[in-house]
Design a protein around this motif. Sequence first.
Motif, mmCIF file in Angstrom:
data_model
loop_
_atom_site.group_PDB
_atom_site.id
_atom_site.type_symbol
_atom_site.label_atom_id
_atom_site.label_comp_id
_atom_site.label_asym_id
_atom_site.label_seq_id
_atom_site.Cartn_x
_atom_site.Cartn_y
_atom_site.Cartn_z
ATOM 1 N N TRP A 38 -10.823 -39.265 82.180
ATOM 2 C CA TRP A 38 -9.999 -39.336 83.377
ATOM 3 C C TRP A 38 -8.570 -39.711 83.001
ATOM 4 O O TRP A 38 -8.345 -40.628 82.198
ATOM 5 C CB TRP A 38 -10.557 -40.374 84.345
ATOM 6 N N ILE A 39 -7.633 -39.036 83.624
ATOM 7 C CA ILE A 39 -6.206 -39.289 83.459
ATOM 8 C C ILE A 39 -5.614 -39.350 84.858
ATOM 9 O O ILE A 39 -6.059 -38.627 85.754
ATOM 10 C CB ILE A 39 -5.533 -38.161 82.635
ATOM 11 N N ARG A 40 -4.646 -40.200 85.062
ATOM 12 C CA ARG A 40 -3.989 -40.245 86.369
ATOM 13 C C ARG A 40 -2.482 -40.203 86.215
ATOM 14 O O ARG A 40 -1.944 -40.531 85.159
ATOM 15 C CB ARG A 40 -4.416 -41.489 87.161
ATOM 16 N N GLN A 41 -1.835 -39.808 87.296
ATOM 17 C CA GLN A 41 -0.379 -39.769 87.314
ATOM 18 C C GLN A 41 0.120 -40.371 88.617
ATOM 19 O O GLN A 41 0.043 -39.740 89.684
ATOM 20 C CB GLN A 41 0.147 -38.352 87.166
ATOM 21 N N TRP A 49 -3.884 -42.336 80.506
ATOM 22 C CA TRP A 49 -5.314 -42.254 80.240
ATOM 23 C C TRP A 49 -6.012 -43.437 80.919
ATOM 24 O O TRP A 49 -5.591 -44.590 80.770
ATOM 25 C CB TRP A 49 -5.596 -42.336 78.751
ATOM 26 N N ILE A 50 -7.089 -43.164 81.640
ATOM 27 C CA ILE A 50 -7.918 -44.223 82.204
ATOM 28 C C ILE A 50 -9.061 -44.513 81.244
ATOM 29 O O ILE A 50 -9.360 -45.677 80.951
ATOM 30 C CB ILE A 50 -8.479 -43.819 83.570
ATOM 31 N N GLY A 51 -9.697 -43.494 80.750
ATOM 32 C CA GLY A 51 -10.770 -43.669 79.799
ATOM 33 C C GLY A 51 -11.564 -42.399 79.627
ATOM 34 O O GLY A 51 -11.281 -41.395 80.276
ATOM 35 N N TYR A 52 -12.551 -42.476 78.729
ATOM 36 C CA TYR A 52 -13.393 -41.310 78.518
ATOM 37 C C TYR A 52 -14.797 -41.744 78.130
ATOM 38 O O TYR A 52 -15.052 -42.896 77.751
ATOM 39 C CB TYR A 52 -12.800 -40.367 77.470
ATOM 40 N N LEU A 53 -15.692 -40.762 78.249
ATOM 41 C CA LEU A 53 -17.115 -40.959 78.020
ATOM 42 C C LEU A 53 -17.548 -39.996 76.931
ATOM 43 O O LEU A 53 -17.197 -38.812 76.987
ATOM 44 C CB LEU A 53 -17.859 -40.661 79.334
ATOM 45 N N THR A 54 -18.305 -40.492 75.965
ATOM 46 C CA THR A 54 -18.775 -39.620 74.898
ATOM 47 C C THR A 54 -20.167 -39.080 75.230
ATOM 48 O O THR A 54 -20.829 -39.552 76.158
ATOM 49 C CB THR A 54 -18.830 -40.366 73.557
ATOM 50 N N ASP A 57 -22.906 -41.546 75.460
ATOM 51 C CA ASP A 57 -22.745 -42.538 76.536
ATOM 52 C C ASP A 57 -21.939 -43.760 76.130
ATOM 53 O O ASP A 57 -22.020 -44.803 76.783
ATOM 54 C CB ASP A 57 -24.088 -42.966 77.126
ATOM 55 N N ASN A 58 -21.195 -43.644 75.061
ATOM 56 C CA ASN A 58 -20.211 -44.690 74.774
ATOM 57 C C ASN A 58 -18.982 -44.430 75.623
ATOM 58 O O ASN A 58 -18.672 -43.291 75.969
ATOM 59 C CB ASN A 58 -19.848 -44.680 73.291
ATOM 60 N N THR A 59 -18.288 -45.490 75.961
ATOM 61 C CA THR A 59 -17.093 -45.331 76.786
ATOM 62 C C THR A 59 -15.901 -46.024 76.146
ATOM 63 O O THR A 59 -16.054 -47.017 75.434
ATOM 64 C CB THR A 59 -17.290 -45.892 78.199
ATOM 65 N N TYR A 60 -14.748 -45.472 76.423
ATOM 66 C CA TYR A 60 -13.496 -46.119 76.059
ATOM 67 C C TYR A 60 -12.668 -46.213 77.324
ATOM 68 O O TYR A 60 -12.517 -45.234 78.056
ATOM 69 C CB TYR A 60 -12.725 -45.308 75.026
ATOM 70 N N SER A 61 -12.127 -47.385 77.600
ATOM 71 C CA SER A 61 -11.259 -47.561 78.761
ATOM 72 C C SER A 61 -9.928 -48.118 78.313
ATOM 73 O O SER A 61 -9.864 -48.919 77.380
ATOM 74 C CB SER A 61 -11.906 -48.519 79.764
#
Length: 120
Positions: A38-41, A49-54, A57-61
Amino acid sequence: QVQLQESGPGLVKPSQPLSLTCTVSGGSITADRYYWGWIRQPPGKGLEWIGYLTTSDNTYSSPSLKSRTSMSRDTSKNQFILQLTSVTPEATAVYFCVRAAAITRDVDYWGQGTQVTVSS
């Protein structure tokens, strides 16, 4: 051709949670080599960048949002979900769901974006 489509409320009251769903077609969210994020403007500002999911099921925020962000996926629907707790007006933005290459984090597919306004 991979397509991503965001869905969710356009208006959220301050201190309420925000939940957005990204529905993916033309490709599986379980495919290796890709992250789903997810990205927001915000208005008048750059992309964040808000974060992503692999796929495991690992996540980075983003550190600035980590305490208020959770991400998950529903493989049966080929969807992934963003949840933000207790939003403030500063969360007003266009939210994009994206696919990125796992190795480079380069985004190759974007959703069209959905406007979210936080206001009472």
